[in-house]
Scaffold this motif. Structure first.
Motif, PDB file in Angstrom:
ATOM      1  N   ASP A 192      36.542  42.087  59.457  1.00 26.07           N
ATOM      2  CA  ASP A 192      37.232  42.628  60.627  1.00 26.07           C
ATOM      3  C   ASP A 192      37.117  41.741  61.855  1.00 26.07           C
ATOM      4  N   THR A 193      36.311  40.660  61.753  1.00 26.23           N
ATOM      5  CA  THR A 193      36.094  39.775  62.897  1.00 26.23           C
ATOM      6  C   THR A 193      36.246  38.323  62.466  1.00 26.23           C
ATOM      7  N   LYS A 210      39.084  41.698  65.754  1.00 26.39           N
ATOM      8  CA  LYS A 210      38.622  40.862  66.863  1.00 26.39           C
ATOM      9  C   LYS A 210      38.699  39.397  66.505  1.00 26.39           C
ATOM     10  N   ALA A 258      28.772  37.238  67.249  1.00 25.90           N
ATOM     11  CA  ALA A 258      29.470  38.436  66.770  1.00 25.90           C
ATOM     12  C   ALA A 258      28.514  39.365  66.025  1.00 25.90           C
ATOM     13  N   ARG A 262      28.926  43.388  64.907  1.00 24.99           N
ATOM     14  CA  ARG A 262      30.074  43.292  64.007  1.00 24.99           C
ATOM     15  C   ARG A 262      29.578  43.191  62.573  1.00 24.99           C
ATOM     16  N   VAL A 288      32.125  39.465  59.246  1.00 23.63           N
ATOM     17  CA  VAL A 288      32.432  38.341  60.123  1.00 23.63           C
ATOM     18  C   VAL A 288      32.672  37.071  59.308  1.00 23.63           C
TER      19      VAL A 288
END
Length: 468
Positions: free
Chosen positions: A268-269, A288, A306, A311, A314
């Motif tokens: 998601d990052t 992100k 992150a 997070r 990553v």
């Protein structure tokens, strides 16, 4: 001396690196590792350059004299060496110049946490300066070095990630040239159930750059597409940067490939340099995007930032496609352990698997990402001081900047995170930066069409050459 630390380790002319310099830099690195309590063993790997075996031998000699047992991983992809070092909990040295010409080479150092940081570089340089005279007999490599099967474990990681039928029915071309992963690529495709068709194997080193493509490489990929492949795979020299063409022979940009890989792995990052395309924020595939300077040390630092923010999934990558898996991933119930160094094999396989699952050709998969057409290239043999002066003038002199972009668009926002990134009035972007690995000035551009992006890069480099 041409030797200096750049974005991917120590690089320089072979004539400046062989002999005492390779020995001394490795000795300095291992003394730093010893001070930090590292186990007294070090894994050493190399690419397929003609100079790499000799330099690897000098690294082994330095290991012996630093009180470390050298372990020979042989000719192996850089990410395979990093994976093996992490498995054993040991430091590592990779002899490679990556994509730069064969008259140059380099050393990549890995500490106990992975790639060394910029702070580590400072400590290594201090240790280097503190070294005394080197006796000529010290440069003789030790005999009877233990070996490591890092290559086989790296290949097995790919098979474990996707399963033996993930590429069933796929026909994949492998542009082998002088990549140290040229056989690994073919073996991975076959192990995942696909048909691998190798071509273009070279008996000398070819400097394949996944950002500034050589015209001859583009022609090779275009011609190979007539073979009816679902995709064509390749890498740079040490296999930490992927090169992929779709079924038409069209090269897929590294940042687009990285975005597809991140989506396939469920991250998601994303952490990526400012040179990656603007579509990353608008794609909707991740929550992100954190922008950094160019170079894996900066991307890795961004990944750590992150993770510190909490997070969970990553990944990082650069515009050249080198994919850094910051956290474990789970795909179809299979866990893919994190590998915090640039890797070429994983993003290539992710794109192939995503295409098969979606039931669409790679070209359609890429089209769905919605990336704005982009291009990049470089001016070679540009000394760093000339690049610095040009970049400073472009960023700070409003009159010069307006004159430089005259006819291309009105220059607007200027970003100096790494080099000079300028947004033009028509929505195009142009970015200039000095390479951290070679005496080159690089240019990146986004525009409405591929031809427009290429034209913008060509014009930008022509104007830069006149201004230097």
């Amino acid at each position: 001396m041409s030797l200096k630390f750049g974005t991917s380790g120590l690089r320089g002319l072979v004539t400046d690196l062989v002999g005492e310099p390779s020995y001394r830099y490795t000795l300095a690195f291992l003394r730093v590792m010893s001070e930090r309590g590292a186990p007294k063993r070090v894994v050493i790997g190399r690419d397929l350059r003609a100079s790499s075996p000799e330099i690897a031998g000098l690294a082994a000699a330095a290991a012996r004299d630093a009180g470390f047992e050298p372990i020979d991983a042989g000719a192996v992809p850089t990410p395979a060496l990093a994976l093996e070092a992490a498995r054993l909990g040991l430091p590592a040295v990779m002899v490679t110049g990556s994509h730069i010409p064969e008259d140059r080479n380099g050393l990549k150092f890995y500490g106990l946490k992975g790639e060394i940081t910029k702070a580590d570089e400072t400590d290594i340089l201090s240790a280097f300066e503190a070294l005394g005279p080197v006796a000529s007999e010290s440069l003789t490599p030790p005999a009877g070095i233990a070996s490591s099967d890092a290559r086989a474990r790296y290949l097995q990681r790919a098979v474990d990630a996707f399963g033996s039928e993930a590429l069933k029915g796929a026909r994949i071309g492998i542009y082998q040239h002088s990549s140290v992963a040229r056989d690994v690529l073919a073996e991975a495709v076959e192990a995942l159930g696909g048909e691998a068709v190798p071509f273009g194997r070279a008996d000398h080193f070819i400097p394949v750059d996944t950002e500034a493509h050589r015209p001859e490489d583009l022609q090779i990929l275009s011609d190979a597409a007539a073979g009816g492949f679902d995709a064509i795979l390749s890498t740079d020299g040490d296999a930490d940067r992927p090169l992929m063409a779709d079924e038409r022979g069209e090269v897929i940009r590294g940042d687009v490939l990285g975005l597809i890989a991140a989506g396939t792995l469920g991250f998601d990052t994303i952490v990526t340099p400012v040179t990656s395309g603007s579509a990353l924020e608008s794609s909707g595939l991740v929550d992100k995007v954190l922008r950094t300077r160019v170079g894996s040390p900066y991307v890795i630092a961004g990944i750590e930032e992150a993770l510190a923010e909490g997070r969970k999934g990553v990944a990082g990558f650069e515009a050249n496609g080198g994919f850094i898996q910051g956290t474990d991933a789970i795909v179809d119930g299979r866990t893919i352990p994190a590998l915090p160094t640039r890797d070429a094999l994983l993003p290539l396989l992710c794109a192939l698997v995503a295409s098969r699952k979606a039931g669409v050709p790679l070209s359609i998969l890429v089209e769905r990402v919605g990336a704005k057409p982009a291009a990049s290239h470089r001016l070679q043999n540009v000394p760093g001081e000339k690049s610095s002066a040009f970049l400073a003038r472009l960023a700070e002199d409003d009159g010069f900047r307006a004159s430089f972009f005259e006819g291309l668009g009105q220059p607007g926002a200027v970003n100096r995170l790494d080099g000079v990134h300028v947004t033009l009035s028509g929505g195009e972007t142009m970015h200039f930066r000095a390479s951290g690995n070679a005496p080159e000035l690089r240019c990146y551009a986004e525009a409405a069409t591929p031809d427009a992006a290429k034209a913008l890069v060509n014009e930008g480099l022509e104007r830069a050459a006149r201004a230097l």
